[in-house]
Design a protein around this motif. Structure first.
Motif, mmCIF file in Angstrom:
data_model
loop_
_atom_site.group_PDB
_atom_site.id
_atom_site.type_symbol
_atom_site.label_atom_id
_atom_site.label_comp_id
_atom_site.label_asym_id
_atom_site.label_seq_id
_atom_site.Cartn_x
_atom_site.Cartn_y
_atom_site.Cartn_z
ATOM 1 N N TYR A 65 -0.975 2.437 -10.802
ATOM 2 C CA TYR A 65 -0.383 3.721 -10.411
ATOM 3 C C TYR A 65 1.086 3.796 -10.799
ATOM 4 N N TYR A 90 4.320 6.611 -12.347
ATOM 5 C CA TYR A 90 5.676 6.888 -11.829
ATOM 6 C C TYR A 90 6.703 6.784 -12.951
ATOM 7 N N GLN A 118 -2.957 -5.807 -9.044
ATOM 8 C CA GLN A 118 -3.475 -5.230 -7.795
ATOM 9 C C GLN A 118 -3.942 -6.318 -6.827
ATOM 10 N N THR A 128 -0.916 -7.956 -5.315
ATOM 11 C CA THR A 128 -0.301 -7.037 -4.346
ATOM 12 C C THR A 128 -1.029 -7.143 -3.015
ATOM 13 N N GLY A 140 -7.679 0.918 -6.471
ATOM 14 C CA GLY A 140 -7.512 -0.411 -7.062
ATOM 15 C C GLY A 140 -7.057 -1.426 -6.025
ATOM 16 N N VAL A 141 -5.849 -1.248 -5.493
ATOM 17 C CA VAL A 141 -5.351 -2.171 -4.466
ATOM 18 C C VAL A 141 -6.242 -2.107 -3.223
ATOM 19 N N SER A 178 -11.290 9.730 0.248
ATOM 20 C CA SER A 178 -11.413 11.192 0.222
ATOM 21 C C SER A 178 -12.807 11.706 -0.109
ATOM 22 N N LYS A 220 -16.669 7.264 -2.091
ATOM 23 C CA LYS A 220 -15.578 6.294 -1.973
ATOM 24 C C LYS A 220 -15.675 5.525 -0.655
ATOM 25 N N TYR A 248 -10.107 10.898 5.185
ATOM 26 C CA TYR A 248 -8.819 11.450 5.628
ATOM 27 C C TYR A 248 -8.517 12.817 5.035
ATOM 28 N N GLY A 255 -0.407 2.804 0.728
ATOM 29 C CA GLY A 255 0.069 3.048 -0.630
ATOM 30 C C GLY A 255 0.009 4.524 -0.988
ATOM 31 N N PHE A 275 3.796 0.721 0.815
ATOM 32 C CA PHE A 275 3.979 0.022 -0.472
ATOM 33 C C PHE A 275 3.744 0.917 -1.676
ATOM 34 N N GLY A 276 3.651 2.225 -1.482
ATOM 35 C CA GLY A 276 3.457 3.077 -2.652
ATOM 36 C C GLY A 276 3.556 4.551 -2.337
ATOM 37 N N ASN A 277 3.434 5.355 -3.397
ATOM 38 C CA ASN A 277 3.696 6.795 -3.288
ATOM 39 C C ASN A 277 2.683 7.629 -4.054
ATOM 40 N N PRO A 298 7.721 -3.255 0.718
ATOM 41 C CA PRO A 298 7.758 -4.373 -0.223
ATOM 42 C C PRO A 298 7.367 -3.983 -1.648
ATOM 43 N N LEU A 307 5.817 -6.077 -5.169
ATOM 44 C CA LEU A 307 5.158 -7.338 -5.535
ATOM 45 C C LEU A 307 6.118 -8.334 -6.167
ATOM 46 N N ARG A 340 -7.519 11.575 -8.667
ATOM 47 C CA ARG A 340 -8.303 10.916 -7.603
ATOM 48 C C ARG A 340 -9.774 10.803 -7.974
#
Ligand code: NDP
Length: 331
Positions: free
Chosen positions: A50, A54, A131, A134, A159-160, A180, A184, A199, A223, A245-247, A270, A272, A321
């Protein structure tokens, strides 16, 4: 230098940040020269993460342009840069994490390269390092999870996420996972999550309270970022750890520390590489990860292998997604 190393190679660069249209597939990029402490690797499979999106979008700044995206791959060492204390040799298969991965060849610091055990395929190795490490460092270092602990994992089929589900199961923890879609959720369940929440529709906080007898979870591994942060804080038990740990949904806005006192919570953000800065740390965790893959027979799920020139479609699928597990590129 060996005559079998060409002057130019295929690869993907960006010259500016933006949507997937800024990804340029090129066939005329210079093959990098390994410096002291580096090896030149001919990549077999390139791992998509991911974080690549970014750097493409500009959420994280690229150090300079043109910039080759990608942070991990597996491949074969075809030259060594000298000056290295490493015992890696030409012809060996390695998995590595550094920069400049979306290419046929990469110059890689030996400090962030691991020999691939004979029972592990190059495909699985490229799908595992970033991943998997992580997930492993999150549950060992960010919040050391113990058997019987209830934890919450967002994007559990990602992945993670799938690594977290499997590793948490292996250490005896109990996982509430979010995802989602029903497909999944089912995949995360097969990978070890015990309770699943959609969610996009259901109330995560209510579900967590229900399964933990009102206490909440000792740790949240989040994440997803912006869209889940507030609910994650609500799901924490007293003295729990909020591990952001992510966005994937956007960066978390600034947080006021006074907010932590409601539960004497810990808040961590954090990355990695800061858990793997010494050669000893890198060696310790890569060995542990390969042991999990080999002896706990973890299922390293590969969503798809995309030809390198289809990198834009891969980014669209990840950001849209539409994926589960790992996306790989084939140079
Ligand atoms: P994933 O395969 O997990 O893909 C992201 C997933 O996030 C999607 O599949 C989706 O799952 C979920 N998601 C929720 N909201 C959104 C949204 N608005 N847009 C897109 N996706 C959304 O990616 P990775 O495994 O590569 O990475 C997962 C997270 O971990 C990322 O935030 C990444 O930056 C972070 N990370 C951090 C590291 C660190 O060192 N701190 C290292 C590695 C990864 P669903 O459809 O089920 O909601």
């Amino acid at each position: 230098a060996s005559t079998s190393i060409p002057q130019t190679m295929k690869g993907v660069i960006i010259e500016k940040t933006g949507g997937t249209d800024v990804l340029q597939y090129r066939t005329d990029l210079p093959v990098p020269q390994p410096k002291d402490g580096e090896v030149l690797v001919k990549n077999d499979f390139i791992g998509i993460n991911y974080i690549d999106t970014y750097f493409r979008s500009g959420l994280y700044p690229a150090p300079s342009f043109p910039y080759i995206l990608g942070r991990e791959a597996s491949g074969t060492i075809i030259a060594t840069g000298g000056g290295s204390s490493s015992n890696l040799k030409e012809g060996e298969r390695i998995a590595w994490m550094a920069t400049g991965a979306y290419a046929e060849y990469s110059a890689v610091p030996t400090q962030h390269a691991a020999r691939i055990p004979s029972g592990v395929s190059s495909e699985v190795a490229a799908a595992s390092l970033l991943q998997g490490l992580t997930a492993l460092t999150l549950i060992r270092e960010a919040h050391r999870v113990e058997a019987g602990d209830w934890v919450l994992v967002h994007a559990a089929a990602g992945g993670v996420g799938l690594w977290l589900c499997q590793l948490l199961k292996a250490v005896g923890a109990r996982t509430v996972g979010t995802a989602s879609s029903p497909e999944k959720m089912e995949l995360a369940r097969r990978n070890g999550a015990e309770v699943l929440v959609d969610y996009s529709k259901e109330d995560v906080i209510a579900k967590v309270k229900e399964v933990t007898g009102g206490k909440g979870v000792v740790a949240v591994f989040d994440g997803v970022g912006k869209s889940t942060f507030d609910a994650s804080m609500e799901c924490l038990a007293r003295k729990g750890s909020m591990v952001s740990f992510g966005n994937a949904s956007g960066a978390v806005p600034p947080v006021t520390i006074a907010r932590l006192s409601a539960k004497n919570a810990k808040l961590l953000r954090p990355t990695l590489f800061n858990y793997l800065s010494t050669p000893e740390e890198f060696e310790h965790y890569t060995q542990e990860l390969f042991r999990f893959i080999t002896y706990d027979k973890l299922d390293v799920r590969i969503h798809d292998v995309y030809p390198l020139q289809d990198v834009a479609r891969a980014h669209q699928d990840l950001e849209g997604r539409r994926t589960t597990g790992k996306l790989l590129l084939k140079p």
